[in-house]
Design a protein around this motif. Structure first.
Motif, PDB file in Angstrom:
ATOM      1  N   ALA A   1       8.460   4.503   3.191  1.00 46.85           N
ATOM      2  CA  ALA A   1       8.352   3.395   2.236  1.00 46.85           C
ATOM      3  C   ALA A   1       8.521   2.060   2.951  1.00 46.85           C
ATOM      4  N   LEU A   2       9.486   1.991   3.871  1.00 45.79           N
ATOM      5  CA  LEU A   2       9.681   0.765   4.654  1.00 45.79           C
ATOM      6  C   LEU A   2       8.420   0.417   5.435  1.00 45.79           C
ATOM      7  N   ALA A   3       7.752   1.433   5.982  1.00 43.28           N
ATOM      8  CA  ALA A   3       6.582   1.210   6.831  1.00 43.28           C
ATOM      9  C   ALA A   3       5.368   0.720   6.061  1.00 43.28           C
ATOM     10  N   THR A   4       5.469   0.590   4.734  1.00 46.22           N
ATOM     11  CA  THR A   4       4.356   0.018   3.963  1.00 46.22           C
ATOM     12  C   THR A   4       4.346  -1.511   4.013  1.00 46.22           C
ATOM     13  N   LEU A   5       5.386  -2.122   4.553  1.00 42.94           N
ATOM     14  CA  LEU A   5       5.414  -3.588   4.656  1.00 42.94           C
ATOM     15  C   LEU A   5       4.361  -4.052   5.662  1.00 42.94           C
ATOM     16  N   PRO A   6       3.825  -5.260   5.506  1.00 40.66           N
ATOM     17  CA  PRO A   6       2.583  -5.631   6.194  1.00 40.66           C
ATOM     18  C   PRO A   6       2.675  -5.839   7.698  1.00 40.66           C
ATOM     19  N   ASN A   7       3.857  -6.091   8.256  1.00 41.39           N
ATOM     20  CA  ASN A   7       3.938  -6.352   9.698  1.00 41.39           C
ATOM     21  C   ASN A   7       4.209  -5.086  10.505  1.00 41.39           C
ATOM     22  N   PHE A   8       4.209  -3.920   9.853  1.00 43.79           N
ATOM     23  CA  PHE A   8       4.313  -2.670  10.608  1.00 43.79           C
ATOM     24  C   PHE A   8       2.935  -2.374  11.196  1.00 43.79           C
ATOM     25  N   TYR A   9       2.799  -2.739  12.453  1.00 47.01           N
ATOM     26  CA  TYR A   9       1.493  -2.836  13.108  1.00 47.01           C
ATOM     27  C   TYR A   9       1.034  -1.500  13.699  1.00 47.01           C
ATOM     28  N   TYR A  10       1.960  -0.725  14.228  1.00 50.06           N
ATOM     29  CA  TYR A  10       1.623   0.534  14.897  1.00 50.06           C
ATOM     30  C   TYR A  10       1.918   1.721  13.987  1.00 50.06           C
ATOM     31  N   PRO A  11       1.213   2.837  14.181  1.00 52.60           N
ATOM     32  CA  PRO A  11       1.502   4.025  13.372  1.00 52.60           C
ATOM     33  C   PRO A  11       2.970   4.429  13.461  1.00 52.60           C
ATOM     34  N   ALA A  12       3.519   4.871  12.348  1.00 53.46           N
ATOM     35  CA  ALA A  12       4.937   5.195  12.241  1.00 53.46           C
ATOM     36  C   ALA A  12       5.248   6.549  12.864  1.00 53.46           C
ATOM     37  N   ASP A  13       6.506   6.728  13.261  1.00 53.77           N
ATOM     38  CA  ASP A  13       6.954   8.010  13.810  1.00 53.77           C
ATOM     39  C   ASP A  13       7.208   9.084  12.743  1.00 53.77           C
ATOM     40  N   PRO A  14       7.847   8.762  11.602  1.00 54.49           N
ATOM     41  CA  PRO A  14       8.139   9.830  10.643  1.00 54.49           C
ATOM     42  C   PRO A  14       6.841  10.441  10.099  1.00 54.49           C
ATOM     43  N   GLY A  15       6.602  11.687  10.466  1.00 51.09           N
ATOM     44  CA  GLY A  15       5.358  12.330  10.093  1.00 51.09           C
ATOM     45  C   GLY A  15       5.539  13.322   8.959  1.00 51.09           C
TER      46      GLY A  15
ATOM     47  N   THR B   1       0.850  -1.182   0.000  1.00 50.78           N
ATOM     48  CA  THR B   1       0.000   0.000   0.000  1.00 50.78           C
ATOM     49  C   THR B   1       0.882   1.227   0.000  1.00 50.78           C
ATOM     50  N   ASN B   2       0.338   2.333  -0.473  1.00 54.61           N
ATOM     51  CA  ASN B   2       1.093   3.582  -0.411  1.00 54.61           C
ATOM     52  C   ASN B   2       0.606   4.480   0.727  1.00 54.61           C
ATOM     53  N   GLN B   3      -0.214   3.934   1.617  1.00 53.09           N
ATOM     54  CA  GLN B   3      -0.766   4.717   2.720  1.00 53.09           C
ATOM     55  C   GLN B   3      -0.186   4.241   4.049  1.00 53.09           C
ATOM     56  N   VAL B   4       0.364   5.191   4.807  1.00 48.90           N
ATOM     57  CA  VAL B   4       1.031   4.876   6.068  1.00 48.90           C
ATOM     58  C   VAL B   4       0.384   5.673   7.203  1.00 48.90           C
ATOM     59  N   PRO B   5      -0.231   4.999   8.182  1.00 44.61           N
ATOM     60  CA  PRO B   5      -0.729   5.722   9.358  1.00 44.61           C
ATOM     61  C   PRO B   5       0.447   6.198  10.209  1.00 44.61           C
TER      62      PRO B   5
END
Length: 364
Positions: free
Chosen positions: A303-317, A127-131
Motif C-alpha cells: 500500500a505504501l508503494a502506491t505513492l507516486p515517488n516510488f520509482y523502482y519495483p518494490a521488493d515485497p512480492g 493506483t492499486n497496481q504495484v510493480p
C-alpha cells in the motif's frame, strides 16, 4: 473517532519455502508478531511486527517489540481518542520503530475500515497496481543463481536484486551480465564492505546496475558520501535510514542517490509518507524494500508503494514466493510483474491466523 478497547498480540512461527541468505545471516523461518486492535463496535485493525528473532538487522527483536507494545505503547494509547491515525502520539518512546509500526499499522487498518476505503487510498496512493521485483539471496554456485534468476524472469518479475559480499560479487556479476546483458539489476551488500575496499567497489560500475544498496556501515553517512563521489553506480541507503533527519543528512552530504523506505524501519506510515514527500521535493527517487513480511505487513508495505515517488519495483512480492501458506486470504498474487491491491476496506484481505501464543489486554 478511533477508540481502542482491546489489544491482542499473536505470536507464531512461519517456515520460509527456501532459506534466504544475505551477507550477515541465513533465515530459514520467521517469527511473526501480529497486533490486533479492537474498537467498541468490534471492528478489528491489524498490524505486523517484522523484527527478527535476533538483532542482526536492527537493535529490535520480536521479544523486545512485544515487551514495548504490551508494557509501554498500549498503556499510552488505550485511553487516547483520536480522529485520524496521524494524531497517534508515540513520541515519548524513543526509536523502537518496528514496535511502533505494528501498532500504527493496526490503527491505519482500523481507520480505513471505518472509512470504508482501501488502505492505499486513505494514505494517498493513486493506483492499486504495484510493480515488483525479486530479491535473490546468496547461492551456493552460479548454476543455482542463474536458475533462480531465470525462474523469476519467467514469472514476470520486473527487476532482480542480488545479495553480494566480498568473495561473492564481481565474478558473479560478470557471469550474470554475460548471460543477462539487458537485465534490470541491482545489488544489496547489507554493509558488507569498508571504504578501504574502494578500488574493489569501483568495479561495480562495469555492470550497469540500477544501484548498490548499503555497501558500507549502517551508521556511516560520511564514508558513503566519499564512496559516491568515487563511483558512478548510484548508492541506495537502507539500514542508514530511520528518520527524516537521516534522509536530510544523507542528501546534504550527497551520501546516496536513492533512498529505500521500509515501513517498519522508519516507524510507520506517517514517517514513511513524510520521507517520501521530502525525497519527491528533492528529486530523489525512493523504492520499497522488503522484510520477509507475512501477509499483513506485506499488504501494508505494498500500500505504501502506491505513492507516486516510488520509482523502482518494490521488493515485497507475491505470498507464494516466500510462504507455503500465508496468513491472509486471498493470498497476494502477481500477474505480469504487477500486484493489484484489492479495493476492499482496510488492507483488503481477510486475516486467518494460525495457532499462536496470544495475549489480550483490555483498556480498563
Amino acid at each position: 473517532m478511533l477508540v481502542f478497547e482491546q489489544l491482542c498480540l499473536h505470536r507464531f512461527t512461519m517456515p520460509l519455502k527456501f532459506p534466504f541468505q544475505n551477507s550477515t545471516t541465513t533465515v530459514t523461518e520467521k517469527k511473526v508478531l501480529i497486533v490486533e486492535l479492537i474498537d467498541p463496535a468490534g471492528t478489528r485493525g491489524y498490524g505486523e511486527c517484522v523484527a527478527f528473532d535476533a538483532p542482526w538487522y536492527t537493535e529490535e527483536t520480536i521479544e523486545t517489540a512485544q515487551h514495548i507494545i504490551a508494557n509501554h505503547i498500549w498503556p499510552m494509547i488505550k485511553t487516547q481518542t483520536i480522529s485520524h491515525p496521524n494524531e497517534l502520539n508515540l513520541s515519548p518512546i524513543r526509536r523502537n520503530h518496528m514496535a511502533k509500526t505494528a501498532i500504527e499499522g493496526a490503527v491505519w487498518d482500523l481507520y480505513a475500515k471505518k472509512q470504508r476505503q482501501p488502505l492505499y487510498q486513505v494514505i494517498g496512493g493513486r493506483t492499486n497496481q504495484v510493480p515488483v521485483g525479486a530479491a535473490i539471496g546468496i547461492q551456493p554456485d552460479y548454476s543455482t543463481l542463474s536458475h533462480k534468476i531465470q525462474q523469476a524472469l519467467n514469472k514476470g518479475f520486473q527487476r532482480i536484486k542480488l545479495k553480494v559480499k566480498p568473495g561473492y560479487d564481481i565474478k558473479i556479476l560478470e557471469q550474470v551480465r554475460r548471460d543477462y546483458p539487458d537485465l534490470s539489476l541491482m545489488v544489496d551488500a547489507n554493509s558488507a564492505y569498508t571504504l578501504q575496499e574502494i578500488d574493489h567497489l569501483k568495479q561495480f560500475d562495469y555492470f550497469n546496475l540500477l544501484m548498490i544498496e548499503q555497501p558500507l556501515a549502517a551508521d556511516d553517512f560520511l564514508e558513503h558520501a566519499v564512496l559516491q563521489q568515487q563511483i558512478k553506480t548510484p548508492i541506495c541507503l537502507d539500514e542508514s535510514i530511520h528518520t527524516l533527519e537521516d534522509v536530510k543528512v544523507a542528501l546534504t552530504l550527497k551520501s546516496c542517490q536513492v533512498i529505500s523506505i521500509k515501513l517498519a524501519k522508519v516507524g510507520g506510515f506517517r514517517q514513511a509518507i513524510t520521507i517520501h514527500d521530502y525525497c519527491q521535493e528533492q528529486g530523489i527517487p525512493v523504492w520499497c524494500g522488503g522484510m520477509l513480511e507475512a501477509g499483513i505487513g506485506r499488504a501494508q508495505s505494498l500500500a505504501l508503494a502506491t505513492l507516486p515517488n516510488f520509482y523502482y519495483p518494490a521488493d515485497p512480492g507475491p505470498s507464494n514466493r516466500y510462504w507455503q501458506k500465508d496468513i491472509i486470504q486471498p493470498e497476494i498474487e502477481m500477474e505480469h510483474g504487477i500486484i493489484k491491491l484489492p479495493d476492499h476496506p482496510g488492507i483488503g484481505y481477510q486475516v486467518e491466523l494460525p495457532p499462536s501464543q496470544s495475549e489480550c489486554l483490555d483498556s480498563n
